[in-house]
Design an enzyme around this catalytic site. Structure first.
Site, PDB file in Angstrom:
ATOM      1  N   HIS A   1       0.857  -1.193   0.000  1.00  0.00           N
ATOM      2  CA  HIS A   1       0.000   0.000   0.000  1.00  0.00           C
ATOM      3  C   HIS A   1       0.894   1.245   0.000  1.00  0.00           C
ATOM      4  O   HIS A   1       2.123   1.120   0.017  1.00  0.00           O
ATOM      5  CB  HIS A   1      -1.012  -0.027   1.153  1.00  0.00           C
TER       6      HIS A   1
ATOM      7  N   HIS B   1       3.936   1.548   2.330  1.00  0.00           N
ATOM      8  CA  HIS B   1       5.161   0.859   1.899  1.00  0.00           C
ATOM      9  C   HIS B   1       5.814   1.617   0.740  1.00  0.00           C
ATOM     10  O   HIS B   1       7.032   1.682   0.634  1.00  0.00           O
ATOM     11  CB  HIS B   1       4.847  -0.569   1.451  1.00  0.00           C
TER      12      HIS B   1
ATOM     13  N   CYS C   1       3.323 -11.405  20.195  1.00  0.00           N
ATOM     14  CA  CYS C   1       2.310 -10.883  19.266  1.00  0.00           C
ATOM     15  C   CYS C   1       2.733 -11.212  17.839  1.00  0.00           C
ATOM     16  O   CYS C   1       3.800 -10.773  17.396  1.00  0.00           O
ATOM     17  CB  CYS C   1       2.131  -9.375  19.425  1.00  0.00           C
TER      18      CYS C   1
ATOM     19  N   CYS D   1       3.167  -8.099  15.512  1.00  0.00           N
ATOM     20  CA  CYS D   1       4.471  -7.419  15.616  1.00  0.00           C
ATOM     21  C   CYS D   1       5.614  -8.379  15.319  1.00  0.00           C
ATOM     22  O   CYS D   1       6.736  -7.961  15.126  1.00  0.00           O
ATOM     23  CB  CYS D   1       4.711  -6.888  17.023  1.00  0.00           C
TER      24      CYS D   1
ATOM     25  N   CYS E   1      -2.434  -6.427  22.287  1.00  0.00           N
ATOM     26  CA  CYS E   1      -1.365  -5.600  21.728  1.00  0.00           C
ATOM     27  C   CYS E   1      -1.970  -4.282  21.237  1.00  0.00           C
ATOM     28  O   CYS E   1      -2.963  -4.282  20.510  1.00  0.00           O
ATOM     29  CB  CYS E   1      -0.696  -6.324  20.568  1.00  0.00           C
TER      30      CYS E   1
ATOM     31  N   HIS F   1      -1.850  -3.974  17.331  1.00  0.00           N
ATOM     32  CA  HIS F   1      -2.613  -4.901  16.482  1.00  0.00           C
ATOM     33  C   HIS F   1      -3.975  -5.289  17.036  1.00  0.00           C
ATOM     34  O   HIS F   1      -4.698  -6.053  16.411  1.00  0.00           O
ATOM     35  CB  HIS F   1      -1.777  -6.151  16.185  1.00  0.00           C
TER      36      HIS F   1
ATOM     37  N   LYS G   1      -5.844   5.720  10.344  1.00  0.00           N
ATOM     38  CA  LYS G   1      -4.771   4.749  10.202  1.00  0.00           C
ATOM     39  C   LYS G   1      -4.987   3.904   8.936  1.00  0.00           C
ATOM     40  O   LYS G   1      -6.121   3.548   8.622  1.00  0.00           O
ATOM     41  CB  LYS G   1      -4.846   3.834  11.430  1.00  0.00           C
TER      42      LYS G   1
ATOM     43  N   LYS H   1      -6.435  -2.537   6.241  1.00  0.00           N
ATOM     44  CA  LYS H   1      -7.205  -3.307   5.276  1.00  0.00           C
ATOM     45  C   LYS H   1      -8.683  -3.285   5.626  1.00  0.00           C
ATOM     46  O   LYS H   1      -9.535  -3.165   4.767  1.00  0.00           O
ATOM     47  CB  LYS H   1      -6.696  -4.748   5.243  1.00  0.00           C
TER      48      LYS H   1
HETATM   49  N1  MSP Z   1       9.051  -7.233   7.760  1.00  0.00           N
HETATM   50  C1  MSP Z   1       9.233  -6.148   8.643  1.00  0.00           C
HETATM   51  C2  MSP Z   1      10.526  -5.412   8.348  1.00  0.00           C
HETATM   52  C3  MSP Z   1      11.761  -6.255   8.385  1.00  0.00           C
HETATM   53  S1  MSP Z   1      13.194  -5.354   7.930  1.00  0.00           S
HETATM   54  C4  MSP Z   1      14.445  -6.348   8.317  1.00  0.00           C
HETATM   55  C5  MSP Z   1       8.054  -5.172   8.507  1.00  0.00           C
HETATM   56  N2  MSP Z   1       7.367  -5.235   7.359  1.00  0.00           N
HETATM   57  S2  MSP Z   1       6.056  -4.401   6.997  1.00  0.00           S
HETATM   58  O1  MSP Z   1       5.539  -4.999   5.788  1.00  0.00           O
HETATM   59  O2  MSP Z   1       5.176  -4.330   8.111  1.00  0.00           O
HETATM   60  O3  MSP Z   1       6.534  -2.985   6.569  1.00  0.00           O
HETATM   61  C6  MSP Z   1       6.818  -2.032   7.513  1.00  0.00           C
HETATM   62  C7  MSP Z   1       7.274  -0.748   6.855  1.00  0.00           C
HETATM   63  O4  MSP Z   1       6.280  -0.219   5.960  1.00  0.00           O
HETATM   64  C8  MSP Z   1       7.450   0.380   7.858  1.00  0.00           C
HETATM   65  O5  MSP Z   1       8.661   0.343   8.528  1.00  0.00           O
HETATM   66  C9  MSP Z   1       7.363   1.561   6.959  1.00  0.00           C
HETATM   67  O6  MSP Z   1       8.591   1.644   6.291  1.00  0.00           O
HETATM   68  C10 MSP Z   1       6.272   1.192   5.978  1.00  0.00           C
HETATM   69  N3  MSP Z   1       4.943   1.660   6.369  1.00  0.00           N
HETATM   70  C11 MSP Z   1       3.842   0.875   6.632  1.00  0.00           C
HETATM   71  N4  MSP Z   1       2.767   1.671   6.908  1.00  0.00           N
HETATM   72  C12 MSP Z   1       3.134   2.966   6.840  1.00  0.00           C
HETATM   73  C13 MSP Z   1       2.469   4.191   7.065  1.00  0.00           C
HETATM   74  N5  MSP Z   1       1.205   4.267   7.383  1.00  0.00           N
HETATM   75  N6  MSP Z   1       3.204   5.326   6.954  1.00  0.00           N
HETATM   76  C14 MSP Z   1       4.536   5.296   6.628  1.00  0.00           C
HETATM   77  N7  MSP Z   1       5.165   4.149   6.440  1.00  0.00           N
HETATM   78  C15 MSP Z   1       4.512   2.960   6.508  1.00  0.00           C
HETATM   79  O7  MSP Z   1       7.829  -4.411   9.420  1.00  0.00           O
END
Ligand code: MSP
Length: 478
Positions: free
Chosen positions: A18, A21, A126, A129, A143, A146, A294, A297
């Protein structure tokens, strides 16, 4: 030639990408393009975190075999970035052999250092997380992040003696103020290390999915311990020493603020235990909401970056996210603000300017003008470069827009269509300055708006200046 190695987190594949990311990935892409244009050997890594329980749950939910589900999703992530014009240099998947090789080598190195021991873990976990929780991190037994109850775990686990590195870590952070940025995050991490950094369980005996612990196949390695290693295994750790020596340590890990503790406490402690150099910088950006809510999904606001790109253009999302939210702070993604910035800054300020100037040069000067060097050209370039390298993307873009606005003011004050009737010399001079301004903007925009910069380049950097292709078309009214 110096190298610049930048990474994004590797993303879980329990859902599609999304725009949250996309945010981290776009920032990495801008930096990679910036350093590449500067002549550095830039290397940009992204990928997928595949050994997580979350992925297993997601596969089960759709009744698919786990590996088949993960393969399909990893492809979806790659396709999203490819369609979106993200130019990563490598995409690591943690189910790949090269990764597993590196993880095993690393485990052995830490073990040889005496930093892995067996113990009993009793506590809460969790899956959202993928981390252990203390009672203080829960609300009504759930949590906070989540809104789900953690699992109670009681297992014989392997532990990593992280606490042994507490002082060394604090000393490193103090001696290297750039290691954790922005500063507010550094303080948060320092407090965490001082008050809460303990030895951590790094294996699970009850799980089947993951990388097996060497010589103890009934156990899988804790997913964060495995995932963090992607930054090294992608560049050769465990399979190509020469490559690894060339790229490691990474210059910059970009992460969201949600995962800073893993990157600024656990990860450097792991590296210290394996006697490997620490990354030069971890930069944590903020989180943004969508129209105040926030991203989730269940709310249905988890926007696919490519859907937005289709409506506006790939560059629009890049521009908006980096211009609107100072990198490092939190922000809100509002569709109203997006439309406002699209219409006024992209379509009017830049798009109209480029189209008017290219038309006038074609009409009044047959596509040929002498572009002078601009008075503050070098200073401006240095300023924009400095902002980019400090990850002040909003300021870099604002500075570029000052040049765009200067050019617009020149058009308004000199009115070339009137000069065409009265003063040919002045007309040629004004058009020359405008072309020089647009060329400067084009070169500064290359890392930020690669599609628009390419169109500008084609029209304005040719022998004969031609009509520019539409950059940001007027939006259809819905
Ligand atoms: N798999 C772990 C990371 C492992 S790195 C060794 C993880 N993955 S995740 O799919 O949850 O992606 C997290 C990352 O997505 C966040 O750190 C951030 O970079 C990005 N974001 C997810 N939602 C976001 C927002 N709402 N706003 C900004 N960044 C966001 O954690």
């Amino acid at each position: 030639m110096s190298k610049f190695y930048v990474t994004t987190p590797i993303y879980y594949v329990n859902g599609k990408p999304h725009i949250g990311h996309a945010y981290t990935t776009i920032a990495a892409d801008v930096l990679k393009r910036h350093y590449l244009n500067k002549g550095n050997e830039a290397f940009f890594l992204t990928g997928t975190d595949e050994n997580s329980q979350k992925n297993v749950e997601a596969a089960e939910k759709v009744g698919q075999d786990v590996q088949a589900y993960i393969d399909g999703m990893a492809q979806t992530w790659k396709d999203t970035w490819n369609d979106f014009g993200v130019e990563y240099d490598d995409f690591i998947r943690t189910t790949e052999d090269r990764h597993k090789k590196g993880v095993l080598k690393f485990w052995e190195a830490v073990n040889a250092n005496g930093d892995i021991y067996k113990g009993k873990y009793v506590g809460l976990y969790c899956i959202g997380c993928e981390s252990y929780k203390t009672e203080s991190e829960l609300e009504d037994g759930k949590c906070i992040l989540h809104n789900r109850e953690p699992e109670k775990i009681e297992e014989e686990n392997y532990f990593f003696a992280a606490s042994k590195y507490r002082d060394q870590l604090l000393a490193h952070i103090e001696a290297n103020p750039d290691f954790i940025q922005p500063e507010s995050r550094r303080n948060e991490v320092v407090n965490y290390i001082k008050d809460h950094f303990e030895d951590i369980s790094i294996s699970r005996s009850s799980l089947k999915w993951g990388i097996e612990v060497p010589n103890d196949p009934g156990n899988v390695i804790y997913v964060w311990f495995d995932a963090l290693l992607n930054y090294m295994t992608a560049v050769g750790y465990g399979w190509d020493d020469e490559k690894f020596d060339k790229y490691w340590p990474a210059d910059l890990h970009l992460v969201g603020k949600d995962i800073i503790k893993f990157h600024c406490a656990l990860w450097p402690a792991m590296l210290l235990a394996a006697k490997l150099p620490l990354p030069k910088q971890v930069f944590a950006h903020g989180f943004f909401t969508i129209d105040g809510q926030k991203i989730s999904k269940s709310l249905g606001n988890a926007i696919d970056p490519n859907e937005l790109a289709q409506k506006y253009s790939k560059d629009t999302l890049r521009y908006f996210l980096l211009r609107e939210i100072p990198f490092g702070g939190d922000g809100d993604f509002s569709f109203d603000r997006l439309e406002q910035r699209y219409t006024s800054e992209l379509a009017n300020d830049l798009g109209n300017l480029a189209s008017r100037v290219s038309n006038m040069v074609a009409k009044y000067a047959e596509g040929k003008v002498e572009a002078p060097s601009l008075e503050h050209e070098q200073e401006i370039t240095l300023e924009v470069t400095a902002h980019t390298e400090k990850l002040e993307f909003d300021k870099a873009l604002a500075r570029i827009w000052q040049v765009v606005n200067d050019a617009n003011k020149l058009v308004d004050s000199e009115k070339p269509w009137e000069l065409a009737k009265t003063d040919q010399d002045r007309l040629v001079q004004v058009l020359g300055t405008l072309v020089a301004q647009i060329r400067l903007v084009t070169s500064l925009l290359k890392p930020y708006l690669p599609e628009a910069a390419e169109k500008l380049d084609k029209a304005f950097n040719a022998d004969t200046i031609s009509k520019v292709e539409p950059l940001f078309p007027r939006l259809e009214q819905e």
